[in-house]
Scaffold this motif. Structure first.
Motif, PDB file in Angstrom:
ATOM      1  N   GLU A 275      30.741  73.974 -89.742  1.00  0.00           N
ATOM      2  CA  GLU A 275      30.496  74.963 -88.677  1.00  0.00           C
ATOM      3  C   GLU A 275      29.150  74.714 -88.025  1.00  0.00           C
ATOM      4  N   TYR A 276      28.155  74.393 -88.818  1.00  0.00           N
ATOM      5  CA  TYR A 276      26.830  74.139 -88.252  1.00  0.00           C
ATOM      6  C   TYR A 276      26.810  72.863 -87.413  1.00  0.00           C
ATOM      7  N   LEU A 277      27.403  71.785 -87.928  1.00  0.00           N
ATOM      8  CA  LEU A 277      27.350  70.506 -87.224  1.00  0.00           C
ATOM      9  C   LEU A 277      28.095  70.544 -85.886  1.00  0.00           C
ATOM     10  N   LEU A 278      29.117  71.382 -85.795  1.00  0.00           N
ATOM     11  CA  LEU A 278      29.906  71.436 -84.569  1.00  0.00           C
ATOM     12  C   LEU A 278      29.386  72.445 -83.556  1.00  0.00           C
ATOM     13  N   ASP A 279      28.294  73.132 -83.902  1.00  0.00           N
ATOM     14  CA  ASP A 279      27.742  74.156 -83.022  1.00  0.00           C
ATOM     15  C   ASP A 279      26.391  73.684 -82.490  1.00  0.00           C
ATOM     16  N   PRO A 280      26.137  73.785 -81.178  1.00  0.00           N
ATOM     17  CA  PRO A 280      24.824  73.394 -80.655  1.00  0.00           C
ATOM     18  C   PRO A 280      23.708  74.129 -81.384  1.00  0.00           C
ATOM     19  N   ARG A 281      22.599  73.436 -81.584  1.00  0.00           N
ATOM     20  CA  ARG A 281      21.507  74.010 -82.365  1.00  0.00           C
ATOM     21  C   ARG A 281      20.160  73.541 -81.831  1.00  0.00           C
ATOM     22  N   GLU A 282      19.149  74.153 -82.338  1.00  0.00           N
ATOM     23  CA  GLU A 282      17.790  73.859 -81.895  1.00  0.00           C
ATOM     24  C   GLU A 282      17.300  72.551 -82.510  1.00  0.00           C
ATOM     25  N   PRO A 283      16.299  71.897 -81.895  1.00  0.00           N
ATOM     26  CA  PRO A 283      15.679  70.729 -82.545  1.00  0.00           C
ATOM     27  C   PRO A 283      15.061  71.144 -83.868  1.00  0.00           C
ATOM     28  N   LEU A 284      14.772  70.174 -84.702  1.00  0.00           N
ATOM     29  CA  LEU A 284      14.173  70.480 -86.017  1.00  0.00           C
ATOM     30  C   LEU A 284      12.781  71.080 -85.840  1.00  0.00           C
TER      31      LEU A 284
END
Length: 284
Positions: A275-284
């Motif tokens: 779920e996390y990998l397939l959802d856009p997210r913030e830079p580290l």
């Protein structure tokens, strides 16, 4: 003290001792799962060697690293480490003697782990069989062999960071983010690095052309092929079995990761990662 006082005191002490033993066992049990979640066996067990006794050879653009012994042996392992020593090593990259660790040890990700998870992991490591074997010294190129430069390197490339829950996202997404950026340290291999070995954080999980042992590590973001063609079930199945959607198998370093880590995770954690990998997210 009355004749009833001593039996009562003994009962209280026995109950307290039993509770502490059960708490320690529970902590170690959680720590065993965290060992798998963190992939410790993949890096700290060389082929033909004793579990977690170190000595694994890691070829990198900066030279050759050898992983250390993390069994509770007091001379060559971490048997003399306190919980605080362990937490400082994994969150600050600092050894009990005050020296800095090279970032081949992914404390840059482990710094995001909760302190309770780290204590539980240490509780389990306290119980594994102690093995007395010292790892070879690293064989690094100049100037990377100068450990004194690691302090300035950290100032530029490392900032300890404990992840905060993102309230707009689901519990599963937050769990997946914690695993990928923390104990699972996926970012360490799947993110390109700069000339000094620091993570290119704006390109998190975009792939790494110079991964461990010279491997080309693919991107695992939903905007890059072939990962963009994977669904949630594809990710879960690949992390469980190593089989990709096209029927081929993941090999190399990732094969060891599946064998020692993701293949032993709960389905709920694997779904959270997906779920996390397939959802856009913030830079580290």
């Amino acid at each position: 003290m009355t004749r009833f006082g001593l039996p009562l005191l003994a009962s209280i002490l026995l109950l307290s001792l039993t509770a502490n033993v059960q708490a320690d066992e529970s902590s170690a049990s959680r720590g065993e799962y965290l060992l798998k979640l963190s992939g410790c066996a993949s890096c700290h067990t060389r082929e033909g060697g004793q579990p977690l006794a170190g000595g694994l050879k890691m070829e990198t653009p900066f030279g050759t690293f050898y992983t250390p012994n993390i069994t509770p042996d007091p001379k060559t392992g971490i048997g003399n480490w306190s919980d605080d020593d362990f937490i400082r090593a994994l969150t600050e990259g600092v050894a009990p003697d005050g020296s800095h660790y090279y970032p081949a040890f992914p404390y840059t990700s482990y710094s995001r782990m909760s302190r309770q998870d780290l204590r539980d992991l240490k509780a389990y490591l306290n119980e594994v069989p102690a093995v007395q074997v010292a790892a070879p010294d690293h064989d690094l190129k100049f100037p990377f062999n100068l450990r004194v430069l690691l302090g300035p390197w950290k100032w530029v490339n490392f900032e300890p960071d404990r992840l905060q829950t993102v309230p707009q996202k689901s519990a599963a997404w937050n769990r997946g983010r914690y695993i990928v950026q923390g104990p699972g340290h996926c970012v360490e291999c799947h993110t390109p690095r700069n000339r000094l070995g620091g993570l290119e954080r704006e390109q998190a999980l975009m792939g790494n052309p110079q991964g461990p042992d010279g491997e080309v590590v693919p991107p695992i973001v939903p905007t890059k092929k072939p990962f963009s063609e994977w669904g949630r079930e594809d990710i879960v199945f690949a992390l469980q079995t190593g089989m990709k959607p096209d029927g081929d198998f993941l090999g190399g370093t990732m094969g060891h990761v599946i064998e020692n880590s993701t293949g032993a995770l709960t389905e709920s954690d694997l779904k959270a990662i997906a779920e996390y990998l397939l959802d856009p997210r913030e830079p580290l």
